[in-house]
Design a protein around this motif. Structure first.
Motif, mmCIF file in Angstrom:
data_model
loop_
_atom_site.group_PDB
_atom_site.id
_atom_site.type_symbol
_atom_site.label_atom_id
_atom_site.label_comp_id
_atom_site.label_asym_id
_atom_site.label_seq_id
_atom_site.Cartn_x
_atom_site.Cartn_y
_atom_site.Cartn_z
ATOM 1 N N GLY A 3 98.998 43.292 -4.160
ATOM 2 C CA GLY A 3 99.109 43.535 -5.383
ATOM 3 C C GLY A 3 98.689 42.784 -6.927
ATOM 4 N N MET A 4 99.086 43.522 -7.900
ATOM 5 C CA MET A 4 98.350 42.330 -9.030
ATOM 6 C C MET A 4 99.123 41.109 -9.360
ATOM 7 S SD MET A 4 98.152 44.928 -12.040
ATOM 8 C CE MET A 4 99.296 45.877 -12.300
ATOM 9 N N GLU A 5 98.267 39.923 -9.097
ATOM 10 C CA GLU A 5 98.996 38.833 -8.626
ATOM 11 C C GLU A 5 99.279 38.110 -10.397
ATOM 12 O OE1 GLU A 5 101.354 37.819 -6.580
ATOM 13 O OE2 GLU A 5 100.004 38.847 -4.371
ATOM 14 N N ARG A 6 100.702 37.816 -10.994
ATOM 15 C CA ARG A 6 101.207 37.242 -12.321
ATOM 16 C C ARG A 6 100.120 36.294 -12.248
ATOM 17 N NH1 ARG A 6 105.977 37.520 -15.687
ATOM 18 N NH2 ARG A 6 104.986 35.936 -16.797
ATOM 19 N N PHE A 7 100.521 34.911 -11.658
ATOM 20 C CA PHE A 7 99.921 33.375 -11.263
ATOM 21 C C PHE A 7 98.680 33.185 -11.018
ATOM 22 C CE2 PHE A 7 104.084 34.370 -12.072
ATOM 23 C CZ PHE A 7 104.730 33.631 -12.853
ATOM 24 N N GLU A 8 98.103 32.613 -11.086
ATOM 25 C CA GLU A 8 96.652 31.993 -10.522
ATOM 26 C C GLU A 8 97.012 30.859 -9.929
ATOM 27 O OE1 GLU A 8 93.526 33.639 -10.844
ATOM 28 O OE2 GLU A 8 94.715 34.267 -12.758
ATOM 29 N N SER A 9 96.710 30.577 -8.646
ATOM 30 C CA SER A 9 97.017 29.290 -7.955
ATOM 31 C C SER A 9 96.573 27.761 -8.931
ATOM 32 C CB SER A 9 96.070 29.453 -7.061
ATOM 33 O OG SER A 9 94.209 28.964 -6.935
ATOM 34 N N VAL A 10 97.453 26.807 -8.269
ATOM 35 C CA VAL A 10 97.488 25.715 -8.550
ATOM 36 C C VAL A 10 96.999 24.651 -7.193
ATOM 37 C CG1 VAL A 10 98.657 25.411 -10.605
ATOM 38 C CG2 VAL A 10 99.553 25.395 -8.899
ATOM 39 N N TRP A 11 96.442 23.686 -7.955
ATOM 40 C CA TRP A 11 96.587 22.597 -6.586
ATOM 41 C C TRP A 11 97.546 22.545 -5.913
ATOM 42 C CZ3 TRP A 11 99.393 17.999 -5.941
ATOM 43 C CH2 TRP A 11 99.615 17.743 -6.711
ATOM 44 N N LEU A 12 98.800 22.087 -6.405
ATOM 45 C CA LEU A 12 99.981 22.439 -5.466
ATOM 46 C C LEU A 12 101.047 24.039 -5.352
ATOM 47 C CD1 LEU A 12 102.729 20.462 -5.240
ATOM 48 C CD2 LEU A 12 103.888 21.113 -7.377
ATOM 49 N N SER A 13 100.464 24.611 -4.931
ATOM 50 C CA SER A 13 100.591 25.523 -4.526
ATOM 51 C C SER A 13 99.483 25.434 -3.203
ATOM 52 C CB SER A 13 101.022 26.872 -5.657
ATOM 53 O OG SER A 13 99.053 27.156 -5.837
ATOM 54 N N ARG A 14 98.099 25.116 -3.363
ATOM 55 C CA ARG A 14 97.761 25.464 -2.707
ATOM 56 C C ARG A 14 98.153 24.316 -1.563
ATOM 57 N NH1 ARG A 14 94.017 25.772 -6.746
ATOM 58 N NH2 ARG A 14 93.194 23.763 -7.298
ATOM 59 N N ARG A 15 98.457 23.317 -1.304
ATOM 60 C CA ARG A 15 98.572 22.369 -0.789
ATOM 61 C C ARG A 15 100.059 22.190 0.453
ATOM 62 N NH1 ARG A 15 96.949 16.817 -1.805
ATOM 63 N NH2 ARG A 15 98.266 16.200 -0.373
ATOM 64 N N ILE A 16 101.135 23.024 -0.886
ATOM 65 C CA ILE A 16 102.127 23.429 -0.159
ATOM 66 C C ILE A 16 102.111 24.524 1.152
ATOM 67 C CG2 ILE A 16 104.332 25.300 -0.651
ATOM 68 C CD1 ILE A 16 104.651 23.733 -3.204
ATOM 69 N N ARG A 38 98.891 35.527 3.446
ATOM 70 C CA ARG A 38 97.318 34.549 3.104
ATOM 71 C C ARG A 38 96.868 35.046 1.691
ATOM 72 N NH1 ARG A 38 94.423 32.518 8.795
ATOM 73 N NH2 ARG A 38 93.921 31.382 6.893
ATOM 74 N N GLU A 39 96.526 36.222 1.914
ATOM 75 C CA GLU A 39 95.783 36.883 0.666
ATOM 76 C C GLU A 39 96.727 36.285 -0.372
ATOM 77 O OE1 GLU A 39 92.887 37.879 0.684
ATOM 78 O OE2 GLU A 39 92.415 37.511 3.062
ATOM 79 N N SER A 40 97.678 36.129 -0.373
ATOM 80 C CA SER A 40 98.953 36.168 -2.093
ATOM 81 C C SER A 40 100.031 34.603 -2.138
ATOM 82 C CB SER A 40 99.590 36.899 -2.179
ATOM 83 O OG SER A 40 100.478 37.564 -1.072
ATOM 84 N N ALA A 41 99.717 34.364 -0.961
ATOM 85 C CA ALA A 41 100.770 33.299 -0.673
ATOM 86 C C ALA A 41 101.120 32.242 -2.259
ATOM 87 C CB ALA A 41 100.755 32.248 0.285
ATOM 88 N N THR A 50 103.071 29.346 -6.759
ATOM 89 C CA THR A 50 102.498 29.214 -8.083
ATOM 90 C C THR A 50 103.254 29.841 -8.986
ATOM 91 O OG1 THR A 50 100.189 28.698 -7.490
ATOM 92 C CG2 THR A 50 100.697 29.060 -10.644
ATOM 93 N N GLY A 51 103.990 31.200 -8.271
ATOM 94 C CA GLY A 51 104.989 31.922 -9.742
ATOM 95 C C GLY A 51 106.680 31.033 -9.182
ATOM 96 N N VAL A 52 106.442 31.193 -7.907
ATOM 97 C CA VAL A 52 107.748 29.702 -8.175
ATOM 98 C C VAL A 52 108.399 28.496 -8.743
ATOM 99 C CG1 VAL A 52 109.259 29.242 -5.681
ATOM 100 C CG2 VAL A 52 108.592 31.074 -6.081
#
Length: 758
Positions: free
Chosen positions: A351-364, A456-459, A464-466
């Motif tokens: 669905g609509m994702e409220r948060f953008e991705s950041v480097w830390l979330s991508r690493r996780i 994989r489409e929303s992780a 990032t939100g968490v």
């Protein structure tokens, strides 16, 4: 500080208690509303009634933070009444400001952490003042402050994150293996046992959390409950399982619904009993200090050691507080914003994702992906296939409207409530410092992780939100301490003028946050317009797609018009406002594209031929968005960097380009709205005119470059904007071709056939 000023401060504390109750329930409503609202266990009004009943029941169990406010953070015998009133007033002003800020952005935080660190900050400020004034007293800062409580709270945050997330993930994984996503069939066989276990955890949670502060339970009864815990749990389990089995067999009831509703009641009750008293604990402590001082011969200098004893709080005060909580719960829009944050981070479908991705979330995400690949490589293939089959989600039913579709199912909702209740009950019995807010949030995140909601489409967006919420928890402690520390100094040294200034500042920030929240809500409503509620047949769905496209094109047209004017006038505020809207346009576009995917899946299932070029709307729309985004960002950055403005000749040329691109947008937009087949030759001719115009003006620009009247950055921006306009115009006409093909004229002719744009 005179006694008259003390009267005024006490009155302020009582008034601020009401405001604090409002912002407090707004923030903590997510604790008990998330599971029932997210799973749609009952109609919204029924859920709210049950939560309200839980709150009113919980106020009879209230003891909670009263002792903390009076003596948990500092030693009251070392302070006078005016000093304590200064501490408490600084706490209340900070608490209202801090929680309202978090509510505005929809971030759930712990009211316990905020109140503890606010008390710590203002108490440290007053202690430092006293140490400065009475340097020969022989006392140290640690004599005034109980620093162990702050350390306990910080360790509680870390413990909550790890224990709650792991517990939620593990229990949800096991539950899903047992019941699968198609759980209704299996509930008939062993659902009663599972529901009995869930109700046992939830009911025992009520007893453990409520027994400590219940006004109608004496110490002997509390001790008896503690000593007979296993027997009580056994009786609850057997009774619950029998009742649930009867409901399944005789009445065909989905037993997960009552489990979720009972859990909602339990968490609402715990919230009222243990968290919301945070907001009246400090004002009541101030009132107690004031009353104690008034009966003495020297009220302004008497030591407040009387606050170290046990003080009973009248039941009617708790009931009034409970009524304010309930009213706020029903009418606070910010409470729903905070709830939506947790639900969106755990929703099963994309669905609509409220948060953008950041480097830390991508690493996780990369770390966990590598871990899963390694585990899969060493696991027997047979076991892997069995597990994958049982935890495979059911395909999304596109026929169900967005409003009717739950964000997650009842099984996960019941796991959230059961595990949160069990973890908090266990921690309470072991005297471990876990926060109800942190536990409920992290359990929900753990269960959504196990349910593969973080696909994989929303992780990256969910993580990032968490991370944002968790970071907010630590920021709560830091901000609460610093702001309360500063407020304590201001109130002590500036007296009433300082208090007046702080009150004005706090209410100014509240009004500012209110406007920001209303703006965010308006944006959300504008974006929601594009959601296709139901996909029933091809024709109506296609018509809805073009309705949405018309709205989207209109928004981009108006944005482009404003952007051009802002660039001509070098109006940075206007340009920045348009840049902030770029994300909104992208979200709207993503929703329209998601709707198209739903329609295409409908075509495949119904074996409907439909329009061959219908899917090409996606590519055309993305290019239009890219052109718009690039134009806005380039214009904004050029003006923000204070580069040389457009030359008069360039402005005149871009004004003509603007006129043509806006005309094409408007004509196509009107065709989509009216559902009229349009002769593309006219629109095509305007496009060719625009392209020729741009070619001519580009030649003029080359001459300016040779004359060195147009600098490099200015030339780059000019070429980019004019090129974007040609590209957007072309893609818009292509959308018109698709529209004419999808809605052919009565004689079967396509009014755009034979049109060449290349």
């Amino acid at each position: 500080m005179s006694i008259e000023i003390c009267y005024v401060i006490v009155g302020m504390l009582i008034l601020f208690a009401i405001f604090d109750l409002i912002v407090g329930v707004t923030n903590d409503a997510v604790n008990f509303l998330n599971s029932s609202i997210g799973s749609k266990a009952a109609p919204f009004k029924i859920i709210m009634i049950i939560a309200s009943a839980g709150i009113l029941a919980g106020v009879t169990f209230s003891a909670g933070m009263m002792e903390v406010a009076r003596k948990g953070i500092f030693n009251p015998e070392l302070f006078t009444m005016p000093e304590l009133l200064t501490i408490f007033l600084a706490v209340m002003l900070t608490d209202i400001l801090l929680l309202d800020l978090f509510n505005t952005y929809g971030l759930p935080t712990s009211t316990t952490v905020s109140i503890v660190f606010e008390l710590l900050g203002s108490a440290v400020a007053l202690s430092m003042i006293k140490l400065t004034v009475h340097a020969d007293s022989g006392l140290r800062l640690m004599d005034y402050i109980n620093s162990g409580k702050a350390i306990t709270i910080i360790s509680g945050i870390l413990l909550s994150i790890i224990v709650a997330f792991a517990s939620g993930a593990i229990v949800q994984f096991i539950s899903r293996l047992i019941f699968t996503f198609n759980y209704e069939k299996r509930l008939k066989y062993y659902g009663a046992l599972w529901g009995g276990m869930a109700l046992t955890c939830i009911t025992f949670f009520i007893l453990v959390k409520g027994a400590k502060g219940a006004t109608f339970m004496d110490a002997q009864m509390v001790t008896w409950i503690k000593n007979h815990s296993l027997a009580i749990m056994g009786c609850i389990f057997v009774t619950s399982a029998i009742i649930l089995q009867i409901l399944i067999i005789a009445f065909k009831v989905n037993i997960l619904k009552p489990v979720v509703l009972v859990g909602t009641f339990a968490l609402a009750m715990a919230f009222a009993a243990n968290d919301l008293v945070n907001f009246i604990g400090v004002p009541l402590a101030g009132l107690n200090a004031f009353k104690t001082a008034l009966v003495s011969s020297d009220p302004l200098n008497i030591s407040m050691e009387a606050l170290g004893g046990k003080i009973h709080t009248q039941t009617y005060i708790m009931l009034i507080a409970g009524a304010i909580m309930v009213v706020t719960l029903w009418f606070s829009r910010k409470a729903r914003t905070v709830t939506e944050t947790e639900i969106s981070l755990g929703q099963q479908d994309e669905g609509m994702e409220r948060f953008e991705s950041v480097w830390l979330s991508r690493r996780i995400v990369n770390l966990f992906h590598s871990l899963f690949v390694s585990v899969k490589a060493v696991s027997p293939p047979v076991i892997g296939k069995i597990v994958a089959k049982r935890i495979a989600p059911i395909p999304e039913d596109i026929s169900i409207g967005e409003k009717e579709k739950p964000s997650f199912d009842l099984l996960r909702a019941s796991v959230n409530l059961m595990v949160a209740s069990a973890v908090v009950s266990l921690a309470t019995s072991l005297k471990l410092p876990l926060s109800t807010t942190y536990v409920t949030f992290m359990v929900a995140m753990g269960s959504s992780f196990s349910d593969q909601a973080w696909g994989r489409e929303s992780a990256v967006y969910r993580i990032t939100g968490v991370l944002t919420v968790i970071g907010g928890w630590f920021m709560t402690a830091l901000i609460a301490f610093v702001v309360s520390f500063v407020c304590g100094f201001i109130i002590y040294y500036f007296k009433m003028p300082g208090v007046a200034g702080l009150i004005i500042f706090v209410f100014f920030m509240i009004l500012k946050n209110k406007k920001r929240h209303e703006g965010n809500e308006k944006t959300k409503e504008e974006i929601t317009i594009y959601v296709l509620e139901e996909v029933e047949d091809f024709e109506s769905s296609v018509a809805a797609t073009f309705d949405h496209l018309a709205l989207h094109l209109r928004s981009i047209r108006l944005s482009l018009k404003t952007t051009f004017n802002g660039l001509f006038e070098e109006d940075l505020d206007t340009l920045r406002e348009q840049r902030r809207k770029v994300k909104q346009f992208q979200m709207s576009s993503n929703i329209i594209i998601a709707n198209i995917f739903k329609v295409l899946r409908l075509l495949q299932r119904a074996d409907h031929k439909g329009s061959y070029n219908y899917y090409q709307i996606i590519r055309r729309l993305q290019k239009i968005n890219d052109g718009h985004r690039d134009t806005v960002i380039r214009s904004t950055m050029h003006v923000a960097n204070r580069h040389k403005g457009l030359l008069p000749a360039q402005i005149e040329e871009l004004k003509e380009i603007k006129t043509e691109i806006l005309y094409i947008f408007e004509q196509v937009e009107l065709a989509f709205i009216k559902k009229d087949i349009v002769d593309c030759n006219h629109i095509g001719a305007r496009f060719h005119y625009l392209r020729d115009l741009v070619d001519l003006y580009n030649a003029n620009q080359i001459a300016r470059i040779r004359e060195e009247s147009s600098k490099t950055r200015l030339s780059i921006m000019y070429y980019a904007i004019s090129g974007n306009c040609v590209m957007m115009a072309k893609q818009t006409v292509k959308l018109l071709e698709i529209f004419n093909e999808a809605l052919p004229s009565k004689d079967g002719a396509n009014a755009c056939s034979g049109l060449h744009l290349d």
